[in-house]
Design an enzyme around this catalytic site. Structure first.
Site, mmCIF file in Angstrom:
data_model
loop_
_atom_site.group_PDB
_atom_site.id
_atom_site.type_symbol
_atom_site.label_atom_id
_atom_site.label_comp_id
_atom_site.label_asym_id
_atom_site.label_seq_id
_atom_site.Cartn_x
_atom_site.Cartn_y
_atom_site.Cartn_z
ATOM 1 N N ASP A 31 0.781 -1.237 0.122
ATOM 2 C CA ASP A 31 -0.168 -0.115 -0.148
ATOM 3 C C ASP A 31 0.888 1.228 -0.034
ATOM 4 O O ASP A 31 2.023 1.172 0.567
ATOM 5 C CB ASP A 31 -0.814 -0.154 1.360
ATOM 6 C CG ASP A 31 -2.236 0.904 1.071
ATOM 7 O OD1 ASP A 31 -2.996 0.376 1.414
ATOM 8 O OD2 ASP A 31 -1.934 2.076 1.078
ATOM 9 N N ASP A 53 4.223 1.527 -4.326
ATOM 10 C CA ASP A 53 3.108 1.592 -5.433
ATOM 11 C C ASP A 53 3.029 0.313 -6.103
ATOM 12 O O ASP A 53 4.125 -0.408 -6.425
ATOM 13 C CB ASP A 53 3.715 2.610 -6.494
ATOM 14 C CG ASP A 53 3.422 4.155 -5.873
ATOM 15 O OD1 ASP A 53 2.078 4.261 -5.369
ATOM 16 O OD2 ASP A 53 4.208 4.919 -6.251
ATOM 17 N N PHE A 75 -6.732 -4.243 -4.518
ATOM 18 C CA PHE A 75 -7.755 -3.337 -4.156
ATOM 19 C C PHE A 75 -7.434 -1.930 -4.443
ATOM 20 O O PHE A 75 -8.085 -0.917 -4.358
ATOM 21 C CB PHE A 75 -8.130 -3.509 -2.780
ATOM 22 C CG PHE A 75 -8.569 -4.735 -1.968
ATOM 23 C CD1 PHE A 75 -9.940 -4.869 -2.271
ATOM 24 C CD2 PHE A 75 -7.592 -5.859 -1.879
ATOM 25 C CE1 PHE A 75 -10.551 -5.985 -1.667
ATOM 26 C CE2 PHE A 75 -8.245 -7.040 -1.501
ATOM 27 C CZ PHE A 75 -9.814 -7.153 -1.410
ATOM 28 N N ALA A 77 -6.792 1.461 -5.860
ATOM 29 C CA ALA A 77 -7.439 2.267 -6.812
ATOM 30 C C ALA A 77 -8.007 3.419 -6.263
ATOM 31 O O ALA A 77 -8.212 3.781 -4.987
ATOM 32 C CB ALA A 77 -8.674 1.459 -7.211
ATOM 33 N N SER A 119 -16.480 -2.820 -10.097
ATOM 34 C CA SER A 119 -17.508 -2.227 -9.360
ATOM 35 C C SER A 119 -18.904 -2.203 -10.375
ATOM 36 O O SER A 119 -18.645 -2.188 -11.609
ATOM 37 C CB SER A 119 -16.912 -0.622 -9.344
ATOM 38 O OG SER A 119 -17.933 0.301 -9.216
ATOM 39 N N TYR A 143 -14.417 6.611 -13.598
ATOM 40 C CA TYR A 143 -14.214 5.789 -12.420
ATOM 41 C C TYR A 143 -14.528 4.319 -12.796
ATOM 42 O O TYR A 143 -13.750 3.263 -13.191
ATOM 43 C CB TYR A 143 -14.668 6.047 -11.093
ATOM 44 C CG TYR A 143 -14.422 4.923 -10.331
ATOM 45 C CD1 TYR A 143 -13.560 4.398 -9.614
ATOM 46 C CD2 TYR A 143 -15.863 4.069 -9.899
ATOM 47 C CE1 TYR A 143 -13.700 3.290 -8.741
ATOM 48 C CE2 TYR A 143 -15.843 3.139 -8.888
ATOM 49 C CZ TYR A 143 -14.466 2.785 -8.541
ATOM 50 O OH TYR A 143 -14.685 1.729 -7.542
ATOM 51 N N LYS A 147 -12.517 0.898 -14.361
ATOM 52 C CA LYS A 147 -12.557 -0.644 -13.816
ATOM 53 C C LYS A 147 -13.162 -1.438 -14.884
ATOM 54 O O LYS A 147 -12.507 -2.664 -15.195
ATOM 55 C CB LYS A 147 -13.710 -0.560 -12.763
ATOM 56 C CG LYS A 147 -13.364 0.288 -11.507
ATOM 57 C CD LYS A 147 -12.458 -0.706 -10.915
ATOM 58 C CE LYS A 147 -11.903 0.212 -9.359
ATOM 59 N NZ LYS A 147 -11.049 -0.908 -8.700
ATOM 60 N N ILE A 209 -28.774 15.830 0.642
ATOM 61 C CA ILE A 209 -29.121 14.777 -0.515
ATOM 62 C C ILE A 209 -28.981 15.105 -1.835
ATOM 63 O O ILE A 209 -29.231 16.315 -2.159
ATOM 64 C CB ILE A 209 -30.690 14.545 -0.114
ATOM 65 C CG1 ILE A 209 -31.126 14.170 1.175
ATOM 66 C CG2 ILE A 209 -30.990 13.680 -1.138
ATOM 67 C CD1 ILE A 209 -32.452 13.974 1.370
ATOM 68 N N ASP A 287 -23.578 10.373 -11.229
ATOM 69 C CA ASP A 287 -24.481 9.417 -10.362
ATOM 70 C C ASP A 287 -25.541 8.913 -11.315
ATOM 71 O O ASP A 287 -26.552 9.401 -11.591
ATOM 72 C CB ASP A 287 -25.151 10.010 -9.121
ATOM 73 C CG ASP A 287 -24.293 10.261 -8.078
ATOM 74 O OD1 ASP A 287 -23.246 9.431 -7.866
ATOM 75 O OD2 ASP A 287 -24.355 11.148 -7.135
HETATM 76 N N1 UDP Z 1 -24.932 10.969 -1.476
HETATM 77 C C1 UDP Z 1 -25.629 12.177 -1.064
HETATM 78 N N2 UDP Z 1 -25.148 12.832 -0.047
HETATM 79 C C2 UDP Z 1 -23.798 12.594 0.149
HETATM 80 C C3 UDP Z 1 -22.881 11.528 -0.508
HETATM 81 C C4 UDP Z 1 -23.627 10.791 -1.170
HETATM 82 O O1 UDP Z 1 -26.818 12.270 -1.385
HETATM 83 O O2 UDP Z 1 -23.250 13.452 0.835
HETATM 84 C C5 UDP Z 1 -25.638 10.113 -2.488
HETATM 85 C C6 UDP Z 1 -24.978 9.855 -3.923
HETATM 86 O O3 UDP Z 1 -25.279 10.997 -4.867
HETATM 87 C C7 UDP Z 1 -25.395 8.630 -4.258
HETATM 88 C C8 UDP Z 1 -25.674 7.766 -2.940
HETATM 89 O O4 UDP Z 1 -25.571 8.784 -2.086
HETATM 90 O O5 UDP Z 1 -26.631 8.480 -4.981
HETATM 91 C C9 UDP Z 1 -24.281 6.771 -2.479
HETATM 92 O O6 UDP Z 1 -23.141 7.606 -2.969
HETATM 93 P P1 UDP Z 1 -21.826 7.158 -2.375
HETATM 94 O O7 UDP Z 1 -20.748 8.200 -2.591
HETATM 95 O O8 UDP Z 1 -21.950 6.718 -0.903
HETATM 96 O O9 UDP Z 1 -21.548 5.785 -3.233
HETATM 97 P P2 UDP Z 1 -21.499 5.694 -4.884
HETATM 98 O O10 UDP Z 1 -22.853 4.957 -5.119
HETATM 99 O O11 UDP Z 1 -21.170 6.990 -5.541
HETATM 100 O O12 UDP Z 1 -20.430 4.501 -5.282
#
Ligand code: UDP
Length: 329
Positions: A31, A53, A75, A77, A119, A143, A147, A209, A287
């Protein structure tokens, strides 16, 4: 049996190294400690570790010379979806280019099994309610693309060099080891559950949210949260099977049940018994609205079953960890 665990000082890597050790294996961790923590290694009882690395072929040669490694679990990344949109160069260089260097060392050393943290981000926008492994892969952020590129490279390396792989496509890793010794500790933290718990601990003023206008029942995004120890267990089952049968495998790892951002916040309030402000924000770039995965295949092939499928249990383990960690600081 010695297993090289890259990124073993990070969240999922550390839980897996811990489980490997408790299952009679000898994890050897590599790591660079950019996002990982030395404390996590100590708390997980990992004694064999190297700081450096995955792209450093001289260091890899040294590790392979000093340990008779049978398999590699990869792991390390960068894993911030939002950041990957702004800094794709970083993501492709670290997640793809450096992984190729690691794979080349594995081929040179005659490693028989490579377990890869992939992922659900490789699927992009879901075309079905529950995603199976056969679902089209059209990632919507760098991202996810990084992957997917490694998945494709792994298939080519199997064909050309006979390196078997186990590709595990995680949905949302969450929770912590029930011992409270190790848990999630990102800096910066961007993941929903720890951020909500930080709001409960008073470490932040509120939880935002990101998007309330998605086409979902309550307008917020839906994700499938899976306990980090259940992920760790799947790595070990997959590796054993691949080494025994000399074959490659691809599995989803989720609980097959989705929770909206609003629901997660409510469960956190219930577990912590603490109220805090919730703010509605605009959508976060990259997202997808809904990601829920079927783990039927890994259940059928490897007999994997989640020990902690319940979101309340997942969040209560995370809560134990965060309370302990922040009391210590
Ligand atoms: N999310 C949110 N507020 C935050 C962080 C995340 O509403 O402060 C939402 C994000 O937009 C996604 C969900 O929570 O819809 C899960 O996000 P996270 O970053 O935990 O994991 P991801 O799905 O991106 O891998």
């Amino acid at each position: 049996m010695k297993i090289l665990v890259t990124g073993g000082a990070g969240y999922i890597g550390c839980h897996t190294a811990h489980k490997l050790k408790n299952s009679g294996y000898q994890p050897v961790v590599l790591d660079n400690l950019v996002y990982g923590h030395k404390d996590s290694l100590r708390n997980a009882g990992i004694t064999d570790h190297y700081i450096g690395d995955i792209g450093d072929c001289y260091l890899l040669r040294r590790i392979f010379a000093e340990h008779e490694i049978q398999a590699v679990m990869h792991f390390s990344a960068y894993a911030y979806v939002g950041e990957s949109v702004c800094k794709p160069d970083l993501y492709y260089r670290n997640n793809v280019v450096n992984t190729i260097r690691l794979l080349d060392s594995c081929v040179e050393e005659g490693i028989k099994c490579f377990v890869f943290s992939s992922s659900c981000a490789t699927y992009g926008v879901a075309q079905t309610e529950i995603i199976q492994e056969s679902h089209a892969q059209n990632p919507v952020n760098p991202y996810g693309r990084s992957k997917l590129m490694v998945e494709q490279i792994l298939k080519d390396y199997e064909t050309a060099f006979g390196l078997n792989h186990v590709i595990l496509r995680y949905f949302n890793a969450a929770g912590a080891d029930p011992s409270g010794l190790i848990g999630e500790d990102h800096d910066p933290e961007t993941h929903l559950i720890p951020l909500v718990l930080y709001a409960a601990l008073g470490l932040r003023e509120n939880i935002k949210i990101f998007g309330t206008d998605y086409n979902t029942p309550d307008g917020s995004c839906i994700r499938d949260y899976i306990h980090v120890n259940d992920l760790a267990h799947a790595h070990i089952l997959g590796m054993k099977h691949s080494l025994e049968k000399r074959e490659s495998l691809i599995f989803n790892l989720g609980n097959g049940k989705g929770y909206s951002v609003r629901e997660v916040i409510e469960v956190c309030k219930k577990i912590t018994k603490i109220d805090f402000p919730v703010i509605e924000e605009k959508r976060r770039a990259g997202d997808p609205p809904i990601l829920v995965g079927s783990s039927r295949k890994i259940n059928e092939v490897l007999g994997w079953e989640p020990e902690f499928p319940d979101l309340e249990k997942i969040i209560s383990h995370a809560w134990t960890w965060h309370k302990k960690r922040h009391a210590i600081d």
